[in-house]
Scaffold this motif. Structure first.
Motif, PDB file in Angstrom:
ATOM      1  N   ASP A   6       0.320   4.474  -2.492  1.00  0.00           N
ATOM      2  CA  ASP A   6       0.111   5.823  -2.062  1.00  0.00           C
ATOM      3  C   ASP A   6       1.118   6.777  -2.565  1.00  0.00           C
ATOM      4  O   ASP A   6       0.800   8.156  -2.531  1.00  0.00           O
ATOM      5  CB  ASP A   6       0.076   5.761  -0.407  1.00  0.00           C
ATOM      6  N   GLN A   7       2.290   6.369  -2.710  1.00  0.00           N
ATOM      7  CA  GLN A   7       3.403   7.201  -2.955  1.00  0.00           C
ATOM      8  C   GLN A   7       2.891   7.773  -4.468  1.00  0.00           C
ATOM      9  O   GLN A   7       3.216   9.010  -4.781  1.00  0.00           O
ATOM     10  CB  GLN A   7       4.616   6.281  -3.417  1.00  0.00           C
ATOM     11  N   ASP A  53       0.805  -1.269  -0.018  1.00  0.00           N
ATOM     12  CA  ASP A  53       0.039  -0.130  -0.110  1.00  0.00           C
ATOM     13  C   ASP A  53       1.073   1.250  -0.131  1.00  0.00           C
ATOM     14  O   ASP A  53       0.475   2.283  -0.633  1.00  0.00           O
ATOM     15  CB  ASP A  53      -1.096   0.029   1.178  1.00  0.00           C
ATOM     16  N   PRO A  54       1.851   1.341   0.860  1.00  0.00           N
ATOM     17  CA  PRO A  54       2.793   2.650   0.617  1.00  0.00           C
ATOM     18  C   PRO A  54       3.354   2.931  -0.703  1.00  0.00           C
ATOM     19  O   PRO A  54       3.226   4.204  -1.016  1.00  0.00           O
ATOM     20  CB  PRO A  54       3.930   2.253   1.862  1.00  0.00           C
TER      21      PRO A  54
END
Length: 254
Positions: free
Chosen positions: A130-131, A126-127
């Motif tokens: 999201d980036q 997920d990170p």
């Protein structure tokens, strides 16, 4: 479809709506809807002049032709990214095709052309996803290479200048393997349209969804490039959203 139909039979009525519920006969059967279900296609809330859509039909992206057409594909993408301002997402049909093309793009100076380069990887956490959303929010020079039909091809809202253009490489057909071939044989036996149900309709739905990322409001303006020789045939063209105009692509279009 069977499980959905069982639940629907308990209801007084049901309304399903989306911009990608076509063709109607395939959608009805896939969602378990009765043949008598009413289907209505409303006119688009957007104007035709909001999105310029170009078709690059001189490049064959079919699996057997990818190695031979890769230089032409890379050259086309570089021209687009050089001359098309703003954030752009380029959708590929597979990770291998993406990375083969990326290697050629990097060798020809992609990072100098677009310093803000983002590449979707397999099983990205997920990170990482999201980036990209944060980059699209903050910058106006992003080139993102993503997978067609993945998390960035549907279900995200990128209004205004967050996304100015998309490029769709290929026609989104599912991977040729034993499971998909079993589906094709089953659909052929049941509906007499195995290729259409197992490959064509699901693939072009991915294309329609990715194309819909650009224009999200009445103020949005953008451009899109669809790359594949099959976009020159009615079988595929008839499955594209009817509210846009489709023009042959040449470098002079930019």
């Amino acid at each position: 479809a069977r499980l959905l139909r069982e639940k629907q039979e308990l209801l007084h009525s049901l309304t399903a709506f989306s911009a990608t519920l076509s063709p109607p006969h395939w959608t009805r059967q896939a969602l378990g809807l009765a043949p008598t279900a009413v289907f209505r296609r409303e006119s688009s809330p957007f104007g035709r002049d909001q999105l310029d859509v170009f078709l690059a039909t001189a490049i064959d992206t079919r699996y057997q032709q990818r190695e031979r057409s890769l230089p032409a594909l890379a050259a086309t993408l570089l021209v687009w990214l050089r001359q098309e301002p703003g954030n752009c997402i380029v959708f590929f049909p597979s990770y291998r095709y993406l990375h083969d093309c990326l290697a050629l793009l990097l060798a020809q100076g992609l990072e100098m052309l677009r310093p803000c380069l983002w590449v979707q990887e397999r099983e990205q956490e997920d990170p990482g996803r999201d980036q990209l959303l944060q980059l699209l929010e903050e910058r106006r020079d992003v080139a993102a290479l993503c997978i067609l039909g993945g998390v960035f091809g549907e279900g995200i809202d990128l209004p205004g200048e967050r996304l100015s253009s998309v490029v769709i490489v290929g026609v989104g057909l599912p991977q040729f393997n034993r499971d998909t071939e079993q589906l094709r044989n089953w659909f052929q036996h049941r509906h007499g349209a195995g290729f259409e149900y197992a490959y064509l309709y699901p693939g072009m739905q991915k294309v329609d969804q990715a194309l819909g990322r650009v224009i999200r409001s009445s103020e949005d303006r953008g451009r899109a490039l669809l790359i594949d020789s099959r976009y020159g045939t009615r079988q595929y063209r008839d499955l594209l959203p009817p509210w846009w105009e489709y023009q042959p692509w040449t470098e002079t279009n930019l």
